[in-house]
Design an enzyme around this catalytic site. Structure first.
Site, PDB file in Angstrom:
ATOM      1  N   ARG A 186     -11.194 -24.317 -11.959  1.00  0.00           N
ATOM      2  CA  ARG A 186     -11.263 -23.612 -13.247  1.00  0.00           C
ATOM      3  C   ARG A 186      -9.954 -23.665 -14.034  1.00  0.00           C
ATOM      4  NH1 ARG A 186     -14.570 -18.192 -13.045  1.00  0.00           N
ATOM      5  NH2 ARG A 186     -14.274 -18.499 -15.272  1.00  0.00           N
ATOM      6  N   HIS A 208     -10.842 -32.086  -9.112  1.00  0.00           N
ATOM      7  CA  HIS A 208      -9.986 -30.996  -9.611  1.00  0.00           C
ATOM      8  C   HIS A 208      -8.679 -30.872  -8.835  1.00  0.00           C
ATOM      9  CE1 HIS A 208     -13.528 -29.918 -11.857  1.00  0.00           C
ATOM     10  NE2 HIS A 208     -14.205 -29.692 -10.751  1.00  0.00           N
ATOM     11  N   ARG A 243       3.334   8.556 -18.391  1.00  0.00           N
ATOM     12  CA  ARG A 243       2.379   7.586 -18.958  1.00  0.00           C
ATOM     13  C   ARG A 243       1.034   8.248 -19.213  1.00  0.00           C
ATOM     14  NH1 ARG A 243       3.808   2.247 -19.135  1.00  0.00           N
ATOM     15  NH2 ARG A 243       5.908   1.991 -18.313  1.00  0.00           N
ATOM     16  N   PRO A 272      -7.568 -14.189  -6.462  1.00  0.00           N
ATOM     17  CA  PRO A 272      -6.869 -13.779  -5.238  1.00  0.00           C
ATOM     18  C   PRO A 272      -5.959 -12.596  -5.520  1.00  0.00           C
ATOM     19  CG  PRO A 272      -6.125 -15.956  -5.959  1.00  0.00           C
ATOM     20  CD  PRO A 272      -7.114 -15.479  -6.960  1.00  0.00           C
ATOM     21  N   GLU A 273      -6.039 -11.590  -4.693  1.00  0.00           N
ATOM     22  CA  GLU A 273      -5.169 -10.440  -4.849  1.00  0.00           C
ATOM     23  C   GLU A 273      -4.013 -10.557  -3.860  1.00  0.00           C
ATOM     24  OE1 GLU A 273      -6.493  -6.765  -6.020  1.00  0.00           O
ATOM     25  OE2 GLU A 273      -8.555  -7.349  -6.420  1.00  0.00           O
TER      26      GLU A 273
END
Ligand SMILES: [Zn+2]
Length: 272
Positions: A118, A99, A153, A2-3
């Site tokens: 997971r 789960h 950077r 999920p973002e």
């Protein structure tokens, strides 16, 4: 994974459903991986507290908790969904899915459950209410702050965007989409990008995230909203996952390269 927009959508859905409810008790499963704080500490922090707010910080979902209605004794419950974690608000008679690692019994009679096949998700508590997700919120970042983060950077700009110590919660899909809109190649070194291009990039990051939030996140699989329904729409990806397909602007085939182990998609003509 999920973002940010998915996590924002889930946090908003949870806020609507459980704000003001009281956690009467909590059951935690035996699998150790999801517990980032000791089980006993999680239980002691959560039990008999009122959920004051639910909000997103980076990719974390933060529950602000009040004990005995006294907001000065705030603590926090922090959930990271990992790859496949989800939070489900349901009636107690609803089937307990395989789960399931945590079940919170709420005073309203419902349950809030954490399910994660997971087990990359993490549950933790901050008993003093001072959780720090690190980095800065991309949606709140001003240009000067953004420039200061990236100045000098030598890393590829894509890696810098994904660095959670700099920006909270910008993931792979949104980094690729933002770079396309800003006309910058993922491998371009951050130090070579002009102030003007950085301004365009920051605007693109915000635009992409806001569009995705408006659509309810753009996740590809495994997400459900706080009711357990599949509830996400797919953002129209312009480059992500479109390797070999024509660029929507110039028709050049989209390229895919790997940067730091992550797939990166870009148009070799539109992005410099
Ligand atoms: Zn193009």
């Amino acid at each position: 994974m999920p973002e940010l927009p998915e996590v924002e959508t889930i946090a908003r859905g949870l806020a609507q459903r459980v704000t003001g409810d009281v956690i009467d008790s909590i059951w935690l499963g035996r699998k150790p991986e999801p517990l980032k704080s000791p089980a006993r500490e999680i239980a002691a922090t959560l039990e008999h507290t009122r959920i004051a707010t639910v909000r997103r910080m980076g990719k974390h979902i933060v529950f602000d908790l009040e004990k005995n209605g006294v907001s000065s004794t705030q603590a926090q419950w922090i959930v990271h969904l990992g790859m496949t974690g989800r939070l489900q608000v349901c009636e107690p008679q609803a089937e307990i899915l395989k789960h399931t690692h945590a079940i919170l019994k709420l005073a309203s009679g419902r349950e809030l459950r954490f399910v994660d096949p997971r087990r990359f998700g993490r549950l933790s508590v901050a008993s003093s209410g001072n959780f720090d997700a690190g980095g800065i919120e991309p949606l709140e970042a001003g240009l000067d702050r953004f420039l200061a983060l990236l100045r000098g950077r030598k890393t590829p700009i894509k890696s810098a965007l994904l660095n959670q110590k700099l920006l909270r919660g910008v993931g792979n899909i949104y980094a690729d989409e933002s770079l396309f809109r800003a006309g910058l190649r993922p491998r371009r070194r951050a130090s070579t990008i002009t102030r003007e291009q950085m301004a365009k990039l920051l605007a693109s990051v915000k635009e992409v995230l806001r569009e995705a939030i408006a659509l309810g996140g753009s996740s590809i699989s495994d997400y459900v909203d706080a009711d357990g329904e599949e509830g996400f729409f797919q953002l129209q990806h312009r480059v992500y996952g479109r390797e070999g397909e024509p660029c929507l602007v110039c028709k050049t085939p989209i390229k895919r390269i790997v940067i730091a182990g992550r797939s990166s998609h870009y148009c070799p003509k539109c992005q410099k």
